[in-house]
Motif scaffolding. Structure first.
Motif, PDB file in Angstrom:
ATOM      1  N   ILE A   6       0.846  -1.190   0.000  1.00  0.00           N
ATOM      2  CA  ILE A   6       0.000   0.000   0.000  1.00  0.00           C
ATOM      3  C   ILE A   6       0.883   1.243   0.000  1.00  0.00           C
ATOM      4  O   ILE A   6       1.733   1.408   0.875  1.00  0.00           O
ATOM      5  CB  ILE A   6      -0.929   0.024   1.226  1.00  0.00           C
ATOM      6  CG1 ILE A   6      -1.778  -1.243   1.285  1.00  0.00           C
ATOM      7  CG2 ILE A   6      -1.813   1.268   1.214  1.00  0.00           C
ATOM      8  CD1 ILE A   6      -2.774  -1.372   0.176  1.00  0.00           C
ATOM      9  N   GLY A   7       0.689   2.124  -0.985  1.00  0.00           N
ATOM     10  CA  GLY A   7       1.452   3.362  -1.031  1.00  0.00           C
ATOM     11  C   GLY A   7       0.919   4.392  -0.055  1.00  0.00           C
ATOM     12  O   GLY A   7      -0.232   4.318   0.390  1.00  0.00           O
ATOM     13  N   ALA A   8       1.758   5.360   0.264  1.00  0.00           N
ATOM     14  CA  ALA A   8       1.359   6.404   1.209  1.00  0.00           C
ATOM     15  C   ALA A   8       0.170   7.196   0.683  1.00  0.00           C
ATOM     16  O   ALA A   8      -0.755   7.540   1.430  1.00  0.00           O
ATOM     17  CB  ALA A   8       2.540   7.336   1.484  1.00  0.00           C
ATOM     18  N   ASP A   9       0.169   7.491  -0.622  1.00  0.00           N
ATOM     19  CA  ASP A   9      -0.952   8.234  -1.198  1.00  0.00           C
ATOM     20  C   ASP A   9      -2.226   7.411  -1.160  1.00  0.00           C
ATOM     21  O   ASP A   9      -3.326   7.939  -0.949  1.00  0.00           O
ATOM     22  CB  ASP A   9      -0.638   8.646  -2.642  1.00  0.00           C
ATOM     23  CG  ASP A   9       0.434   9.721  -2.715  1.00  0.00           C
ATOM     24  OD1 ASP A   9       0.685  10.374  -1.680  1.00  0.00           O
ATOM     25  OD2 ASP A   9       1.020   9.907  -3.799  1.00  0.00           O
ATOM     26  N   THR A  10      -2.107   6.106  -1.383  1.00  0.00           N
ATOM     27  CA  THR A  10      -3.275   5.222  -1.314  1.00  0.00           C
ATOM     28  C   THR A  10      -3.868   5.233   0.085  1.00  0.00           C
ATOM     29  O   THR A  10      -5.083   5.349   0.270  1.00  0.00           O
ATOM     30  CB  THR A  10      -2.890   3.787  -1.707  1.00  0.00           C
ATOM     31  OG1 THR A  10      -2.427   3.785  -3.062  1.00  0.00           O
ATOM     32  CG2 THR A  10      -4.072   2.847  -1.582  1.00  0.00           C
ATOM     33  N   GLY A 189       4.777  -0.438   4.443  1.00  0.00           N
ATOM     34  CA  GLY A 189       3.726  -0.319   3.445  1.00  0.00           C
ATOM     35  C   GLY A 189       3.011  -1.608   3.126  1.00  0.00           C
ATOM     36  O   GLY A 189       2.276  -1.677   2.139  1.00  0.00           O
ATOM     37  N   ARG A 190       3.160  -2.637   3.944  1.00  0.00           N
ATOM     38  CA  ARG A 190       2.546  -3.933   3.663  1.00  0.00           C
ATOM     39  C   ARG A 190       1.349  -4.165   4.583  1.00  0.00           C
ATOM     40  O   ARG A 190       1.460  -4.046   5.803  1.00  0.00           O
ATOM     41  CB  ARG A 190       3.557  -5.061   3.831  1.00  0.00           C
ATOM     42  CG  ARG A 190       4.727  -5.009   2.839  1.00  0.00           C
ATOM     43  CD  ARG A 190       5.695  -6.147   3.092  1.00  0.00           C
ATOM     44  NE  ARG A 190       6.203  -6.095   4.468  1.00  0.00           N
ATOM     45  CZ  ARG A 190       6.566  -7.162   5.172  1.00  0.00           C
ATOM     46  NH1 ARG A 190       6.463  -8.370   4.643  1.00  0.00           N
ATOM     47  NH2 ARG A 190       7.024  -7.032   6.398  1.00  0.00           N
ATOM     48  N   LEU A 191       0.224  -4.508   3.963  1.00  0.00           N
ATOM     49  CA  LEU A 191      -1.000  -4.813   4.695  1.00  0.00           C
ATOM     50  C   LEU A 191      -1.376  -6.264   4.465  1.00  0.00           C
ATOM     51  O   LEU A 191      -1.641  -6.673   3.331  1.00  0.00           O
ATOM     52  CB  LEU A 191      -2.141  -3.898   4.227  1.00  0.00           C
ATOM     53  CG  LEU A 191      -3.538  -4.243   4.759  1.00  0.00           C
ATOM     54  CD1 LEU A 191      -3.587  -4.117   6.278  1.00  0.00           C
ATOM     55  CD2 LEU A 191      -4.595  -3.359   4.115  1.00  0.00           C
ATOM     56  N   GLN A 192      -1.373  -7.066   5.524  1.00  0.00           N
ATOM     57  CA  GLN A 192      -1.837  -8.445   5.427  1.00  0.00           C
ATOM     58  C   GLN A 192      -3.359  -8.446   5.350  1.00  0.00           C
ATOM     59  O   GLN A 192      -4.030  -7.833   6.174  1.00  0.00           O
ATOM     60  CB  GLN A 192      -1.391  -9.236   6.650  1.00  0.00           C
ATOM     61  CG  GLN A 192      -1.923 -10.668   6.693  1.00  0.00           C
ATOM     62  CD  GLN A 192      -1.521 -11.382   7.962  1.00  0.00           C
ATOM     63  OE1 GLN A 192      -0.352 -11.398   8.327  1.00  0.00           O
ATOM     64  NE2 GLN A 192      -2.500 -11.962   8.652  1.00  0.00           N
ATOM     65  N   VAL A 193      -3.910  -9.127   4.348  1.00  0.00           N
ATOM     66  CA  VAL A 193      -5.365  -9.205   4.217  1.00  0.00           C
ATOM     67  C   VAL A 193      -5.879 -10.618   4.468  1.00  0.00           C
ATOM     68  O   VAL A 193      -7.086 -10.836   4.505  1.00  0.00           O
ATOM     69  CB  VAL A 193      -5.831  -8.707   2.829  1.00  0.00           C
ATOM     70  CG1 VAL A 193      -5.508  -7.233   2.660  1.00  0.00           C
ATOM     71  CG2 VAL A 193      -5.229  -9.539   1.706  1.00  0.00           C
ATOM     72  N   SER A 202       0.197  -5.087  -5.553  1.00  0.00           N
ATOM     73  CA  SER A 202       0.693  -3.737  -5.295  1.00  0.00           C
ATOM     74  C   SER A 202      -0.390  -2.714  -5.597  1.00  0.00           C
ATOM     75  O   SER A 202      -0.963  -2.690  -6.690  1.00  0.00           O
ATOM     76  CB  SER A 202       1.926  -3.455  -6.158  1.00  0.00           C
ATOM     77  OG  SER A 202       2.376  -2.130  -5.954  1.00  0.00           O
ATOM     78  N   PHE A 203      -0.677  -1.885  -4.607  1.00  0.00           N
ATOM     79  CA  PHE A 203      -1.610  -0.771  -4.765  1.00  0.00           C
ATOM     80  C   PHE A 203      -0.934   0.492  -4.238  1.00  0.00           C
ATOM     81  O   PHE A 203      -1.319   1.052  -3.216  1.00  0.00           O
ATOM     82  CB  PHE A 203      -2.906  -1.035  -3.995  1.00  0.00           C
ATOM     83  CG  PHE A 203      -3.683  -2.212  -4.503  1.00  0.00           C
ATOM     84  CD1 PHE A 203      -4.413  -2.130  -5.671  1.00  0.00           C
ATOM     85  CD2 PHE A 203      -3.674  -3.412  -3.816  1.00  0.00           C
ATOM     86  CE1 PHE A 203      -5.137  -3.220  -6.144  1.00  0.00           C
ATOM     87  CE2 PHE A 203      -4.385  -4.511  -4.276  1.00  0.00           C
ATOM     88  CZ  PHE A 203      -5.114  -4.411  -5.445  1.00  0.00           C
ATOM     89  N   VAL A 204       0.113   0.907  -4.935  1.00  0.00           N
ATOM     90  CA  VAL A 204       0.859   2.078  -4.485  1.00  0.00           C
ATOM     91  C   VAL A 204       0.164   3.364  -4.906  1.00  0.00           C
ATOM     92  O   VAL A 204       0.541   4.444  -4.462  1.00  0.00           O
ATOM     93  CB  VAL A 204       2.306   2.053  -5.013  1.00  0.00           C
ATOM     94  CG1 VAL A 204       3.055   0.866  -4.444  1.00  0.00           C
ATOM     95  CG2 VAL A 204       2.325   2.015  -6.543  1.00  0.00           C
ATOM     96  N   GLU A 205      -0.848   3.247  -5.772  1.00  0.00           N
ATOM     97  CA  GLU A 205      -1.646   4.403  -6.157  1.00  0.00           C
ATOM     98  C   GLU A 205      -3.119   4.004  -6.023  1.00  0.00           C
ATOM     99  O   GLU A 205      -3.439   2.888  -5.644  1.00  0.00           O
ATOM    100  CB  GLU A 205      -1.326   4.836  -7.591  1.00  0.00           C
ATOM    101  CG  GLU A 205       0.117   5.285  -7.783  1.00  0.00           C
ATOM    102  CD  GLU A 205       0.421   5.656  -9.227  1.00  0.00           C
ATOM    103  OE1 GLU A 205      -0.432   5.378 -10.092  1.00  0.00           O
ATOM    104  OE2 GLU A 205       1.490   6.218  -9.467  1.00  0.00           O
ATOM    105  N   GLY A 206      -4.007   4.909  -6.371  1.00  0.00           N
ATOM    106  CA  GLY A 206      -5.419   4.600  -6.305  1.00  0.00           C
ATOM    107  C   GLY A 206      -5.968   4.765  -4.899  1.00  0.00           C
ATOM    108  O   GLY A 206      -5.354   5.392  -4.034  1.00  0.00           O
ATOM    109  N   ARG A 207      -7.134   4.178  -4.661  1.00  0.00           N
ATOM    110  CA  ARG A 207      -7.816   4.313  -3.370  1.00  0.00           C
ATOM    111  C   ARG A 207      -8.041   2.954  -2.726  1.00  0.00           C
ATOM    112  O   ARG A 207      -8.291   1.969  -3.410  1.00  0.00           O
ATOM    113  CB  ARG A 207      -9.180   4.996  -3.548  1.00  0.00           C
ATOM    114  CG  ARG A 207      -9.135   6.447  -3.962  1.00  0.00           C
ATOM    115  CD  ARG A 207     -10.520   7.058  -3.778  1.00  0.00           C
ATOM    116  NE  ARG A 207     -10.891   7.096  -2.372  1.00  0.00           N
ATOM    117  CZ  ARG A 207     -12.145   7.236  -1.930  1.00  0.00           C
ATOM    118  NH1 ARG A 207     -13.139   7.313  -2.790  1.00  0.00           N
ATOM    119  NH2 ARG A 207     -12.398   7.286  -0.635  1.00  0.00           N
TER     120      ARG A 207
END
Length: 359
Positions: A6-10, A189-193, A202-207
């Motif tokens: 997960i990116g900071a902007d996300t 920046g890692r989220l365990q789901v 990778s979702f470094v952008e978007g919402r």
């Protein structure tokens, strides 16, 4: 483990979203299982399970489609589209995403959900998206819509409590408690789901959208890299309309109405939420809160524009001393009702769309 980068902007652009379609899909999964996942669902299942089974028995192809779409390890993408997230949409608006699926794509997605060949009646059908939307429409109209107002209050209280937690402790704590034992902030920046061993994404952008539902089930989905969603079971389960029981001694001490306000404040709630949950007038709730504040049993604080009330240590001790009333809304405390341990992941590397990888 299954985890996302997960990116900071996300993360900065993430937020909570209410989704009538997600609530309907979660309810469909509960009906499909035919068993309650927490006591609050007993009366709901008693009212609707027979009619649901009759609905599918009247159309065997619909029944086969539901069994295929809710697969043993993941769900078909077109059953669980990612919410738009730009604004709250109606069920009718959201179900358009199901209807927009190409029939050939629907068959491919069913093959993934099934984990093998799609049965011939489904493989040759040309109206699978329309059929699935029809089943979802029935579940919405017959089982969810009649109590949507009450369900939405439960969802709002969950989001209010988690927002307050986010304000106090930050994203790491809020994400850790989203679905205890499954979601966890790993750092960097890692989220365990999920705890299963599936490829990372990778979702470094978007919402990143966080979508609460009242049934005890959940899944993840994404639409390219533009937006991703975690649908999670809210911590305040859908319980009986009467709310938590007020212990007799506590009711005698404070009065039934005031005690009814107090027992609901195990998680932060606003005055308007207490009005909705207790059925008392705004003035009455306000007077009860003032007395409880003056007595040191509750405290208040802000989360954004909302003023929230919750137990102090003295309030928690007083309620606990009377026996656990099992409040309807328990936010971010302990494990929610268990979520079925089905797989998360995408068997198709690089798939731009994913819907329904179960938590």
């Amino acid at each position: 483990m299954g985890w996302w980068q997960i990116g900071a902007d996300t993360l900065a652009g993430s937020g909570f979203v209410f989704s009538p379609l997600a609530e309907t899909v979660a309810s469909l999964k509960t009906l499909h299982a035919g068993a309650m996942t927490h006591p609050g669902e007993r009366a709901w299942l008693d009212r609707h399970l027979s009619a649901y089974r009759e609905r599918l028995a009247a159309d065997p192809l619909d029944a086969l489609l539901v069994r295929a779409a809710i697969g043993p390890t993941w769900n078909a993408d077109f059953l669980t589209p990612t919410p738009a997230g730009d604004r709250e949409r109606s069920f009718e608006e959201e179900v358009e995403a199901v209807l927009a699926t190409e029939p050939a794509d629907a068959v491919d997605q069913l093959a993934v959900a099934i984990g093998g060949p799609v049965p011939e009646p489904l493989r040759s059908a040309r109206d699978l998206p329309r059929r699935l939307a029809g089943v979802l429409g029935w579940v919405w109209r017959e089982t969810v819509l009649p109590e949507w107002t009450r369900r939405r209050r439960v969802l709002e209280a969950d989001v209010t409590a988690r927002t307050a937690r986010l304000s106090r402790s930050g994203w790491a704590a809020a994400l850790d408690e989203l679905c205890p034992g499954k979601t966890r902030w790993l750092g960097d920046g890692r989220l365990q789901v999920n705890t299963r061993d599936y490829p990372s994404r990778s979702f470094v952008e978007g919402r990143l959208l966080l979508v609460p539902v009242t049934p005890a089930t959940g899944w993840v989905s994404w639409e390219g890299t533009e937006r991703s969603a975690i649908v999670y079971p809210c911590a305040g389960v859908l319980a009986g309309a009467s709310g938590p029981a007020v212990p007799e001694a506590l009711g005698t001490l404070l009065g039934q109405a005031r005690a009814g306000v107090l027992v609901r404040l195990g998680s932060p709630l606003s005055t308007s939420q207490l009005v909705a949950l207790t059925g008392q007038g705004l003035g009455s709730v306000g007077r009860h809160l003032k007395v409880l504040l003056d007595a040191g049993l509750v405290r208040r604080g802000r989360a954004g524009r909302s003023v929230l009330y919750e137990w102090t240590e003295a309030g928690a001790v007083l309620v606990a001393a009377q026996g656990d009333p099992a409040p309807v809304l328990v936010a971010a405390q302990g494990d929610p009702a268990p979520v079925p341990a089905t797989a998360w992941g995408d068997p198709r590397p690089g798939a731009p769309r994913g819907g329904g990888r179960s938590l």
